[in-house]
Design a protein around this motif. Structure first.
Motif, short mmCIF file in Angstrom:
data_model
loop_
_atom_site.label_atom_id
_atom_site.label_comp_id
_atom_site.label_asym_id
_atom_site.label_seq_id
_atom_site.Cartn_x
_atom_site.Cartn_y
_atom_site.Cartn_z
N MET A 240 -13.61 -9.04 20.61
CA MET A 240 -13.33 -10.29 21.16
C MET A 240 -11.91 -10.51 20.62
O MET A 240 -11.83 -10.51 19.59
CB MET A 240 -14.13 -11.62 20.57
N LYS A 241 -11.19 -10.83 21.68
CA LYS A 241 -9.70 -11.03 21.25
C LYS A 241 -9.46 -12.64 21.06
O LYS A 241 -9.95 -13.35 21.63
CB LYS A 241 -8.49 -10.67 22.26
N THR A 242 -8.92 -12.92 19.90
CA THR A 242 -8.41 -14.18 19.47
C THR A 242 -6.87 -14.60 19.64
O THR A 242 -6.07 -13.58 19.44
CB THR A 242 -8.62 -14.59 18.12
N LYS A 243 -6.50 -15.63 20.34
CA LYS A 243 -5.11 -15.89 20.27
C LYS A 243 -4.53 -16.31 19.11
O LYS A 243 -5.06 -17.25 18.39
CB LYS A 243 -5.17 -17.26 21.54
N LYS A 244 -3.45 -15.72 19.14
CA LYS A 244 -2.55 -16.03 17.71
C LYS A 244 -1.64 -17.22 18.32
O LYS A 244 -0.91 -17.03 19.34
CB LYS A 244 -2.03 -15.03 17.10
N GLY A 245 -1.58 -18.23 17.48
CA GLY A 245 -0.65 -19.30 17.55
C GLY A 245 0.82 -18.91 16.93
O GLY A 245 0.87 -18.16 16.07
N ASN A 246 1.84 -19.55 17.33
CA ASN A 246 2.83 -19.69 16.74
C ASN A 246 3.25 -20.36 15.72
O ASN A 246 2.73 -21.62 15.78
CB ASN A 246 3.81 -19.76 17.78
N TRP A 247 4.03 -20.01 14.93
CA TRP A 247 4.23 -21.10 13.71
C TRP A 247 5.55 -21.78 13.87
O TRP A 247 6.77 -21.21 14.47
CB TRP A 247 4.41 -20.47 12.35
N ILE A 248 5.58 -23.07 13.89
CA ILE A 248 6.86 -23.70 13.75
C ILE A 248 7.22 -24.55 12.69
O ILE A 248 6.41 -25.01 11.68
CB ILE A 248 6.88 -24.95 15.03
N PRO A 249 8.77 -24.81 12.26
CA PRO A 249 8.82 -25.19 10.85
C PRO A 249 8.78 -27.05 10.99
O PRO A 249 9.11 -27.45 11.92
CB PRO A 249 10.24 -25.03 10.78
N VAL A 250 8.18 -27.51 9.92
CA VAL A 250 8.34 -28.88 10.02
C VAL A 250 9.08 -29.40 8.66
O VAL A 250 8.67 -28.74 7.57
CB VAL A 250 7.10 -29.60 9.92
N TYR A 251 10.07 -30.16 8.94
CA TYR A 251 10.94 -30.45 7.65
C TYR A 251 10.62 -31.61 7.04
O TYR A 251 10.21 -32.92 8.00
CB TYR A 251 12.40 -30.56 7.87
N LEU A 252 10.34 -32.15 5.81
CA LEU A 252 9.83 -33.49 5.18
C LEU A 252 11.06 -34.03 4.29
O LEU A 252 11.56 -33.17 3.45
CB LEU A 252 8.73 -33.24 4.51
N ILE A 253 11.14 -35.36 4.48
CA ILE A 253 12.03 -35.96 3.57
C ILE A 253 11.08 -37.06 2.69
O ILE A 253 10.37 -37.68 3.46
CB ILE A 253 13.21 -36.67 3.97
N GLY A 254 11.25 -37.29 1.43
CA GLY A 254 10.35 -38.39 0.91
C GLY A 254 10.95 -38.71 -0.40
O GLY A 254 12.09 -38.15 -0.80
N ARG A 255 10.04 -39.25 -1.34
CA ARG A 255 10.70 -39.91 -2.54
C ARG A 255 9.43 -39.42 -3.68
O ARG A 255 8.09 -39.27 -3.34
CB ARG A 255 10.70 -41.56 -2.56
N ASP A 256 9.71 -39.32 -4.67
CA ASP A 256 9.15 -39.21 -6.08
C ASP A 256 8.08 -37.87 -5.80
O ASP A 256 6.72 -38.01 -6.18
CB ASP A 256 8.17 -40.60 -6.25
N CYS A 257 8.65 -36.73 -5.70
CA CYS A 257 7.94 -35.51 -5.84
C CYS A 257 6.79 -35.58 -4.89
O CYS A 257 5.60 -35.29 -5.28
CB CYS A 257 7.53 -35.30 -7.17
#
Length: 103
Positions: free
Chosen positions: A1-18
């Motif tokens: 059985m073949k499984t579909k491999k997904g593509n990875w996309i980057p998500v960038y995050l900005i926040g405070r306090d580690c």
């Protein structure tokens, strides 16, 4: 059985306090597919991070897994576009004209 491999996309995050470690812990508990990323840029200010997420999973699902309380506490913002991320994460540059009007 073949499984579909997904593509990875980057998500960038900005926040405070580690915020990075609590975000990774929340995503680990969620069982959503993700990989921690690494981003280094001297011109960026504040706390920031990067994740690789499966493009087949809605970004909203990742936000739900992280939790509104954590997002609000650390004021986390999410970006999928690198240009938008860098323009929002750089420290504002004061021009000489701004200093003249402040005096």
């Amino acid at each position: 059985m073949k499984t579909k491999k997904g593509n990875w996309i980057p998500v960038y995050l900005i926040g405070r306090d580690c915020f990075q470690q609590p975000v990774l812990e929340a995503l680990d508990r969620s069982n959503l597919p993700f990989m921690p990323g690494y981003l280094f840029d001297n011109s960026l200010s504040g706390d920031y991070g990067m994740l690789w997420v499966d493009e087949q999973v809605n970004l909203r699902d990742y936000k739900k897994a992280i939790g509104g309380k954590l997002i609000w506490k650390h004021r986390i913002r999410f970006f999928t576009d690198l240009n938008e991320f860098t323009s929002n994460s750089k420290a504002p540059v004061n021009t000489p004209e701004e200093f003249d009007t402040a005096a």
